[in-house]
Motif scaffolding. Structure first.
Motif, PDB file in Angstrom:
ATOM      1  N   LEU A 131       0.820  -1.207   0.000  1.00 20.37           N
ATOM      2  CA  LEU A 131       0.000   0.000   0.000  1.00 20.37           C
ATOM      3  C   LEU A 131       0.858   1.264   0.000  1.00 20.37           C
ATOM      4  CD1 LEU A 131      -2.845  -0.918   2.536  1.00 20.37           C
ATOM      5  CD2 LEU A 131      -3.014  -0.733   0.049  1.00 20.37           C
ATOM      6  N   MET A 132       1.995   1.213   0.678  1.00 14.29           N
ATOM      7  CA  MET A 132       2.855   2.397   0.776  1.00 14.29           C
ATOM      8  C   MET A 132       3.556   2.725  -0.534  1.00 14.29           C
ATOM      9  SD  MET A 132       4.446   1.831   4.616  1.00 14.29           S
ATOM     10  CE  MET A 132       5.305   3.397   4.662  1.00 14.29           C
ATOM     11  N   HIS A 133       3.515   1.818  -1.502  1.00 17.83           N
ATOM     12  CA  HIS A 133       4.166   2.053  -2.791  1.00 17.83           C
ATOM     13  C   HIS A 133       3.308   2.878  -3.741  1.00 17.83           C
ATOM     14  CE1 HIS A 133       6.930  -1.697  -2.187  1.00 17.83           C
ATOM     15  NE2 HIS A 133       7.443  -0.597  -1.663  1.00 17.83           N
ATOM     16  N   TYR A 134       2.000   2.989  -3.454  1.00 21.54           N
ATOM     17  CA  TYR A 134       1.116   3.710  -4.370  1.00 21.54           C
ATOM     18  C   TYR A 134       1.264   5.214  -4.178  1.00 21.54           C
ATOM     19  CZ  TYR A 134      -1.056  -0.838  -5.146  1.00 21.54           C
ATOM     20  OH  TYR A 134      -1.264  -2.151  -5.470  1.00 21.54           O
ATOM     21  N   ASP A 135       1.067   5.939  -5.287  1.00 21.06           N
ATOM     22  CA  ASP A 135       1.170   7.398  -5.231  1.00 21.06           C
ATOM     23  C   ASP A 135       0.112   7.969  -4.291  1.00 21.06           C
ATOM     24  OD1 ASP A 135       3.230   7.365  -7.054  1.00 21.06           O
ATOM     25  OD2 ASP A 135       1.914   7.651  -8.785  1.00 21.06           O
ATOM     26  N   GLU A 136       0.467   9.070  -3.626  1.00 19.24           N
ATOM     27  CA  GLU A 136      -0.488   9.731  -2.749  1.00 19.24           C
ATOM     28  C   GLU A 136      -1.654  10.293  -3.563  1.00 19.24           C
ATOM     29  OE1 GLU A 136       1.074  12.626  -0.110  1.00 19.24           O
ATOM     30  OE2 GLU A 136       2.641  11.326   0.679  1.00 19.24           O
ATOM     31  N   GLU A 137      -2.808  10.395  -2.899  1.00 17.87           N
ATOM     32  CA  GLU A 137      -4.032  10.956  -3.480  1.00 17.87           C
ATOM     33  C   GLU A 137      -4.528  10.151  -4.675  1.00 17.87           C
ATOM     34  OE1 GLU A 137      -3.543  15.123  -4.188  1.00 17.87           O
ATOM     35  OE2 GLU A 137      -3.271  15.580  -2.076  1.00 17.87           O
ATOM     36  N   GLU A 221     -10.059  12.541  -6.194  1.00 18.80           N
ATOM     37  CA  GLU A 221     -11.237  13.372  -6.434  1.00 18.80           C
ATOM     38  C   GLU A 221     -12.264  12.617  -7.278  1.00 18.80           C
ATOM     39  OE1 GLU A 221      -8.120  15.530  -8.362  1.00 18.80           O
ATOM     40  OE2 GLU A 221      -7.682  14.180  -6.705  1.00 18.80           O
ATOM     41  N   ARG A 222     -11.766  11.858  -8.269  1.00 21.63           N
ATOM     42  CA  ARG A 222     -12.672  11.103  -9.125  1.00 21.63           C
ATOM     43  C   ARG A 222     -13.289   9.935  -8.367  1.00 21.63           C
ATOM     44  NH1 ARG A 222     -10.092  10.214 -14.771  1.00 21.63           N
ATOM     45  NH2 ARG A 222     -10.008  12.475 -14.545  1.00 21.63           N
ATOM     46  N   VAL A 223     -12.516   9.329  -7.476  1.00 22.69           N
ATOM     47  CA  VAL A 223     -13.057   8.254  -6.636  1.00 22.69           C
ATOM     48  C   VAL A 223     -14.195   8.803  -5.776  1.00 22.69           C
ATOM     49  CG1 VAL A 223     -12.541   6.604  -4.808  1.00 22.69           C
ATOM     50  CG2 VAL A 223     -10.849   7.034  -6.590  1.00 22.69           C
ATOM     51  N   ALA A 224     -13.985   9.985  -5.193  1.00 26.81           N
ATOM     52  CA  ALA A 224     -15.021  10.613  -4.370  1.00 26.81           C
ATOM     53  C   ALA A 224     -16.278  10.886  -5.192  1.00 26.81           C
ATOM     54  CB  ALA A 224     -14.486  11.908  -3.764  1.00 26.81           C
ATOM     55  N   GLU A 260     -10.273  17.905   0.140  1.00 28.52           N
ATOM     56  CA  GLU A 260     -10.391  18.642  -1.120  1.00 28.52           C
ATOM     57  C   GLU A 260     -11.073  19.991  -0.908  1.00 28.52           C
ATOM     58  OE1 GLU A 260      -9.142  17.903  -4.117  1.00 28.52           O
ATOM     59  OE2 GLU A 260      -8.172  16.188  -3.206  1.00 28.52           O
ATOM     60  N   ALA A 261     -12.110  20.011  -0.050  1.00 33.25           N
ATOM     61  CA  ALA A 261     -12.799  21.273   0.233  1.00 33.25           C
ATOM     62  C   ALA A 261     -11.857  22.254   0.911  1.00 33.25           C
ATOM     63  CB  ALA A 261     -14.017  21.008   1.116  1.00 33.25           C
ATOM     64  N   GLN A 262     -11.047  21.749   1.844  1.00 33.23           N
ATOM     65  CA  GLN A 262     -10.078  22.602   2.534  1.00 33.23           C
ATOM     66  C   GLN A 262      -9.027  23.113   1.571  1.00 33.23           C
ATOM     67  OE1 GLN A 262      -8.624  21.627   6.610  1.00 33.23           O
ATOM     68  NE2 GLN A 262      -6.637  21.452   5.637  1.00 33.23           N
ATOM     69  N   ILE A 344     -14.951  22.906 -12.011  1.00 31.93           N
ATOM     70  CA  ILE A 344     -13.862  21.967 -12.281  1.00 31.93           C
ATOM     71  C   ILE A 344     -13.942  20.778 -11.331  1.00 31.93           C
ATOM     72  CG2 ILE A 344     -11.356  21.663 -12.156  1.00 31.93           C
ATOM     73  CD1 ILE A 344     -11.136  24.598 -13.106  1.00 31.93           C
ATOM     74  N   SER A 345     -14.231  21.049 -10.033  1.00 29.28           N
ATOM     75  CA  SER A 345     -14.300  19.961  -9.055  1.00 29.28           C
ATOM     76  C   SER A 345     -15.437  19.010  -9.344  1.00 29.28           C
ATOM     77  CB  SER A 345     -14.458  20.532  -7.640  1.00 29.28           C
ATOM     78  OG  SER A 345     -15.744  21.104  -7.467  1.00 29.28           O
ATOM     79  N   LEU A 346     -16.518  19.526  -9.980  1.00 27.85           N
ATOM     80  CA  LEU A 346     -17.647  18.675 -10.353  1.00 27.85           C
ATOM     81  C   LEU A 346     -17.458  18.027 -11.713  1.00 27.85           C
ATOM     82  CD1 LEU A 346     -20.634  20.938  -9.191  1.00 27.85           C
ATOM     83  CD2 LEU A 346     -19.745  18.886  -8.073  1.00 27.85           C
ATOM     84  N   ASN A 347     -16.381  18.431 -12.407  1.00 31.40           N
ATOM     85  CA  ASN A 347     -16.053  17.858 -13.716  1.00 31.40           C
ATOM     86  C   ASN A 347     -17.094  18.201 -14.774  1.00 31.40           C
ATOM     87  OD1 ASN A 347     -13.825  16.550 -14.743  1.00 31.40           O
ATOM     88  ND2 ASN A 347     -14.849  14.582 -14.885  1.00 31.40           N
ATOM     89  N   ASP A 348     -17.738  19.357 -14.652  1.00 33.94           N
ATOM     90  CA  ASP A 348     -18.791  19.726 -15.590  1.00 33.94           C
ATOM     91  C   ASP A 348     -18.263  20.145 -16.956  1.00 33.94           C
ATOM     92  OD1 ASP A 348     -20.677  19.218 -13.739  1.00 33.94           O
ATOM     93  OD2 ASP A 348     -21.073  21.312 -13.189  1.00 33.94           O
ATOM     94  N   ASP A 349     -16.955  20.396 -17.057  1.00 35.74           N
ATOM     95  CA  ASP A 349     -16.419  20.926 -18.311  1.00 35.74           C
ATOM     96  C   ASP A 349     -15.782  19.862 -19.191  1.00 35.74           C
ATOM     97  OD1 ASP A 349     -17.155  23.449 -17.548  1.00 35.74           O
ATOM     98  OD2 ASP A 349     -15.235  23.896 -16.592  1.00 35.74           O
ATOM     99  N   GLU A 350     -15.901  18.592 -18.799  1.00 39.36           N
ATOM    100  CA  GLU A 350     -15.191  17.531 -19.515  1.00 39.36           C
ATOM    101  C   GLU A 350     -15.563  17.473 -20.991  1.00 39.36           C
ATOM    102  OE1 GLU A 350     -15.522  13.657 -17.823  1.00 39.36           O
ATOM    103  OE2 GLU A 350     -13.524  13.743 -16.974  1.00 39.36           O
TER     104      GLU A 350
END
Length: 453
Positions: A131-137, A221-224, A260-262, A344-350
């Motif tokens: 698990l520690m090998h995966y990139d953060e976030e 963010e996409r997972v959320a 993410e909100a913070q 952007i956070s809602l991905n409405d512009d994709e």
């Protein structure tokens, strides 16, 4: 309704008194009788001496639950880990879910981790290291490997036996994942489906193959967003060749949403809000870089006003409306920035082209600028009894708001498409830049109207 629950501060003082009196049994009963969140807050409030005594009273399993409920973003966990012996820590990490253990262990040095790993169960060490090998976030850094899985050719009866055997260590049992012999993900079954199905029913007959899943490298963010859109309790994480690696649970996603909100709020404010309890020197050090940079940008605005000093001396009434123009344009730019970052956070512009976005924002800016400009034209014309002055201020307001709206909307969109964090385009930056452009626009238009003013 009267709230009869005891005051947490009084409870904490009572627990401290029990510790001081060395009444271990009463302390354990009083401490463990509270919700795990309250226990974690009590733990943080204890002095180091009291915590050292606490480690001899609580088992590693009981302390592991407290650590799993600490907010690692708000609390510097390193000093707490340093005061616990490696033997106790290793036993505690053996009791924890692997994803939480991996998160906590990143706060220790490699040497410290090695000393703890040598005392832990080998299978737990292997999972934590993976698990520690995966990139953060990413989904990989969020997932836990403790999930319930069955195979397609099992019956419901045998699947329930597997669930009973693994339920104690699993992060959640509400979703049961169906794998083939090569551990590839085939589908999912809810616990409810298993409970209402006949014991002899094959898993392959009731499995839901239309499963929502994420790649191990998927951004958090996409997972959320998947959790929000599909109302999930857990989400399977797969490798690039569809091998089941783990699951992300909703409690981890709540932390991500808060993070993410913070982060967005920090960006909009142009300041790091991760730790609000820093001393004045640390707080100043975090805020000064932005303030100094914006100071030099603000000097550009001052230079522009100085450049048009001759114009102001010819019609001093122009000076009255400088702050009105710059303030309103800055507000418009900040509003557009907030909407753009949210979009952007809602991905409405994709699915929108950059040209469509420009057209939309220009139209929005023109409408808001026209209404505001017309309003100030009427007000200034009646106030000063000078229609040409009102027209100059109104046209300047219209142009300044249109430009500020366009900048506040498109700068973060452009940064996002270039791979940068759009929150870097902070409110103070957009506001200061709007001051610069609006002053230039105002005086340039005033020069055209000066002979009539």
């Amino acid at each position: 309704m009267t709230d009869n629950s005891p005051d947490p501060q009084n409870v904490f003082l009572a627990l401290q008194e029990l510790l001081e009196d060395n009444d271990i049994q009463a302390f354990r009963e009083g401490f463990l009788d509270h919700h795990i969140y309250d226990q974690s807050q009590f733990y943080l409030d204890f002095t180091e001496t009291e915590r050292l005594e606490l480690y001899s009273i609580l088992s590693p399993q009981e302390l592991s639950e407290i650590f799993e409920n600490l907010d690692f973003d708000a609390v510097d966990i390193k000093p707490y880990l340093k005061e616990i012996s490696p033997e106790y820590l290793s036993a505690m990490f053996d009791e924890m879910s692997t994803d939480n253990a991996a998160d906590i262990l990143t706060n220790l040095s490699k040497r410290e981790r090695r000393s703890i790993f040598t005392l832990m169960a080998p299978e737990n060490v292997s999972e934590i290291r993976n698990l520690m090998h995966y990139d953060e976030e990413t989904a990989g850094s969020l997932m836990t490997t403790e999930f319930v899985a069955v195979v397609a050719n099992q019956t419901v009866s045998s699947a329930m036996t597997v669930i009973k055997a693994t339920a104690e260590d699993a992060e959640t049992i509400y979703y049961v994942y169906v794998l083939d012999s090569g551990k590839q993900l085939l589908g999912v079954i809810s616990l409810r489906s298993l409970l209402i199905s006949h014991d002899d029913t094959l898993i392959s007959d009731i499995v839901n193959e239309h499963i929502i899943k994420v790649d191990v490298d998927e951004p958090q963010e996409r997972v959320a967003r998947y959790f929000r859109d599909y109302d999930l309790l857990a989400l399977p994480v797969i490798s690039h060749d569809n091998l089941m690696l783990g699951i992300v649970t909703v409690d981890d996603i709540i932390d991500v949403i808060d993070e993410e909100a913070q982060s967005d709020y920090s960006g909009l404010a142009g300041v790091n809000t991760d730790n609000v309890n820093q001393n004045p020197i640390q707080s100043a050090a975090k805020r000064l870089p932005w303030l100094v940079a914006l100071l030099f940008l603000g000097m550009g605005t001052a230079s522009l006003i100085d450049h048009f000093d001759g114009l102001v001396s010819r019609a001093s009434v122009l000076a009255i409306f400088i702050s009105l123009i710059t303030g309103t344009a800055g507000n418009a730019g900040t509003q557009s920035l907030a909407v753009s970052v949210r979009r952007i956070s809602l991905n409405d512009d994709e699915n929108k082209s950059f040209f469509d976005l420009i057209l939309t924002e220009i139209t929005t800016g023109l409408v808001t600028g026209a209404v505001t400009g017309l309003t100030i034209f009427v007000v200034v014309s009646l106030w000063k009894g000078n229609i040409m002055l009102g027209l100059a201020v109104g046209v300047a307001m219209f142009c300044a708001i249109t430009v500020a709206n366009l900048a506040g909307s498109l700068i973060p969109v452009g940064m996002d498409r270039l791979g940068f964090d759009p929150a870097v385009a902070s409110g103070p930056f957009i506001s200061t830049m709007s001051d610069l452009t609006s002053v230039f626009i105002y005086f340039s238009i005033a020069e055209v109207f000066i002979s009539f003013i």
